[in-house]
Design a protein around this motif. Structure first.
Motif, PDB file in Angstrom:
ATOM      1  N   UNK A 192      11.303  23.300 -25.989  1.00  0.00           N
ATOM      2  CA  UNK A 192      11.160  21.965 -25.443  1.00  0.00           C
ATOM      3  C   UNK A 192      11.103  21.970 -24.001  1.00  0.00           C
ATOM      4  N   UNK A 193      11.951  22.838 -23.335  1.00  0.00           N
ATOM      5  CA  UNK A 193      12.287  22.774 -21.850  1.00  0.00           C
ATOM      6  C   UNK A 193      10.990  23.099 -21.116  1.00  0.00           C
ATOM      7  N   UNK A 194      10.426  24.469 -21.862  1.00  0.00           N
ATOM      8  CA  UNK A 194       9.189  24.935 -21.136  1.00  0.00           C
ATOM      9  C   UNK A 194       7.923  23.852 -21.284  1.00  0.00           C
ATOM     10  N   UNK A 195       8.065  23.233 -22.720  1.00  0.00           N
ATOM     11  CA  UNK A 195       6.764  22.123 -22.703  1.00  0.00           C
ATOM     12  C   UNK A 195       7.031  21.134 -21.736  1.00  0.00           C
ATOM     13  N   UNK A 196       8.088  20.763 -21.324  1.00  0.00           N
ATOM     14  CA  UNK A 196       8.407  19.624 -20.592  1.00  0.00           C
ATOM     15  C   UNK A 196       7.943  19.993 -19.111  1.00  0.00           C
ATOM     16  N   UNK A 197       8.323  21.292 -18.780  1.00  0.00           N
ATOM     17  CA  UNK A 197       7.951  21.746 -17.487  1.00  0.00           C
ATOM     18  C   UNK A 197       6.522  21.996 -17.300  1.00  0.00           C
ATOM     19  N   UNK A 198       5.767  22.408 -18.336  1.00  0.00           N
ATOM     20  CA  UNK A 198       4.485  22.584 -18.361  1.00  0.00           C
ATOM     21  C   UNK A 198       3.658  21.304 -17.951  1.00  0.00           C
ATOM     22  N   UNK A 199       4.117  20.425 -19.023  1.00  0.00           N
ATOM     23  CA  UNK A 199       3.372  18.931 -19.022  1.00  0.00           C
ATOM     24  C   UNK A 199       3.429  18.239 -17.544  1.00  0.00           C
ATOM     25  N   UNK A 200       4.744  18.299 -17.037  1.00  0.00           N
ATOM     26  CA  UNK A 200       4.870  17.771 -15.759  1.00  0.00           C
ATOM     27  C   UNK A 200       4.012  18.099 -14.646  1.00  0.00           C
ATOM     28  N   UNK A 201       4.091  19.693 -14.795  1.00  0.00           N
ATOM     29  CA  UNK A 201       3.136  20.208 -13.740  1.00  0.00           C
ATOM     30  C   UNK A 201       1.502  19.933 -13.963  1.00  0.00           C
ATOM     31  N   UNK A 202       1.017  20.143 -15.122  1.00  0.00           N
ATOM     32  CA  UNK A 202      -0.214  19.894 -15.629  1.00  0.00           C
ATOM     33  C   UNK A 202      -0.701  18.482 -15.203  1.00  0.00           C
ATOM     34  N   UNK A 203       0.069  17.603 -15.286  1.00  0.00           N
ATOM     35  CA  UNK A 203      -0.235  16.154 -14.924  1.00  0.00           C
ATOM     36  C   UNK A 203      -0.506  16.185 -13.618  1.00  0.00           C
ATOM     37  N   UNK A 204      -0.040  16.983 -12.771  1.00  0.00           N
ATOM     38  CA  UNK A 204      -0.367  16.753 -11.328  1.00  0.00           C
ATOM     39  C   UNK A 204      -1.447  17.939 -10.947  1.00  0.00           C
TER      40      UNK A 204
END
Length: 330
Positions: A192-204
């Motif tokens: 879950x932590x890895x997913x949250x980090x990836x999604x936040x950066x992908x959005x940018x």
């Protein structure tokens, strides 16, 4: 010659204390509080007659053992200790015993889980990442369990994902675009932590460089430091899946002649108490470990007792705590 005297019973205690057997049972099992005077009489009667609760007999009658097992990974991990502290407090208050099994000391999670389920515990608290085979065994046990790596109230289904996304957005706000993340499959909530980090950066529109360690420890963070910090291109910022890894990384960076945050920003997740005493103090996301453990345990016991899930007593929304280990990109 050995004594043939029968073991003391609840009735013996009740008669001596001048209360009902039901009152004695509730007192012994922690199901109800009484006035100090009544509790003192019951406690004195228990001592005088030598009454000892027969857990095996109670289990045969009720189908319950009165025990809950907690599977953890590394009892020395401050986050795990804080979660279990809250869980233990709730279990004690509700009349349950809590048993601990440290999977870090076990060669086979499946064997440990089989041993725990063989005890016929009433429920299981999972504060460790399990391999697929062990998770299947847990799911087939047929009794309630709660995964502390994923536990959160319904309105916030993934606190770990929220925390990592919050940290990712913060690093982006500092102007960092070359960001590395240290993950660990043995860390509860890792996916879950890895997913949250990836999604936040992908959005940018930013790609995340992911590095793995075997154990969620300071030692493994230190081991990874040289290859990560002295590679061809050092990242501007490093986020770690827990504070222990960040601590090891910061310590080793100093030995390598680098300065945090001047040469690289470092941030963690969990906001353990030691973080504010590091040099520099660690930026982290607070997951409210103690309160989460208490809420999850109360939720588990409600499921065991067939009751409605309790309302949360604390706000479990992750909170970013900014300290000196991060700074704006140069």
């Amino acid at each position: 010659m050995p004594s043939t005297k029968s073991p003391a019973t609840l009735r013996d205690v009740a008669e001596l204390a001048g209360v009902s057997t039901a009152a004695v049972s509730k007192f012994v099992n922690g199901k109800q509080r009484f006035t100090p005077a009544v509790e003192a009489r019951i406690a004195e009667a228990i001592e005088k007659v030598g009454y000892r609760s027969n857990l095996a007999a109670r289990s045969m009658v009720t189908g319950r053992s009165g025990a809950i097992a907690a599977l953890v990974y590394g009892v020395e991990n401050p986050y795990t200790a804080a979660v279990i502290k809250g869980a233990s407090r709730a279990a004690t208050a509700l009349g349950y015993d809590l048993l601990f099994v440290d999977l870090l000391q076990s060669e086979s999670p499946e064997r440990e889980l089989a041993r725990v389920t063989g005890m016929q515990v009433d429920g299981i608290v999972l504060a460790a990442a399990l391999p697929t085979a062990a998770r299947k065994l847990l799911s087939s046990y047929g009794r309630p369990f709660v995964d502390l790596g994923r536990a959160a109230p319904a309105e916030a289904p993934s606190g770990d994902e929220q925390a990592a996304a919050m940290l990712g957005r913060y690093l982006l706000s500092l102007g960092h675009r070359d960001i590395a993340y240290i993950a660990c499959e043995a860390q509860p909530g890792n996916a879950e932590r890895l997913l949250g980090m990836k999604r936040s950066l992908q959005a940018a529109g930013v790609e995340l460089a992911v590095h793995q360690v075997t154990n969620p420890t300071a030692e493994d963070g230190a081991k990874l430091a040289s290859s990560l910090l002295l590679g061809q291109k050092r990242p501007q910022a490093i986020a770690t899946c827990n504070d222990l890894i960040a601590m090891g990384l910061i310590s080793e960076a100093r030995h390598l002649g680098l300065t945090v945050p001047q040469d690289v920003s470092v941030a963690g997740i969990e906001n353990m108490p030691f973080g504010r005493f590091l040099s520099p103090p660690l930026t982290s996301v607070d997951l409210h470990a103690d309160a989460l453990g208490e809420w999850a345990m109360r939720d588990l016991i409600a499921a065991i007792d067939g009751e409605a899930a309790p309302a949360k007593a604390h706000d479990l929304t992750p909170r970013l705590v900014v300290r000196g280990s991060t700074r704006a990109a140069a």
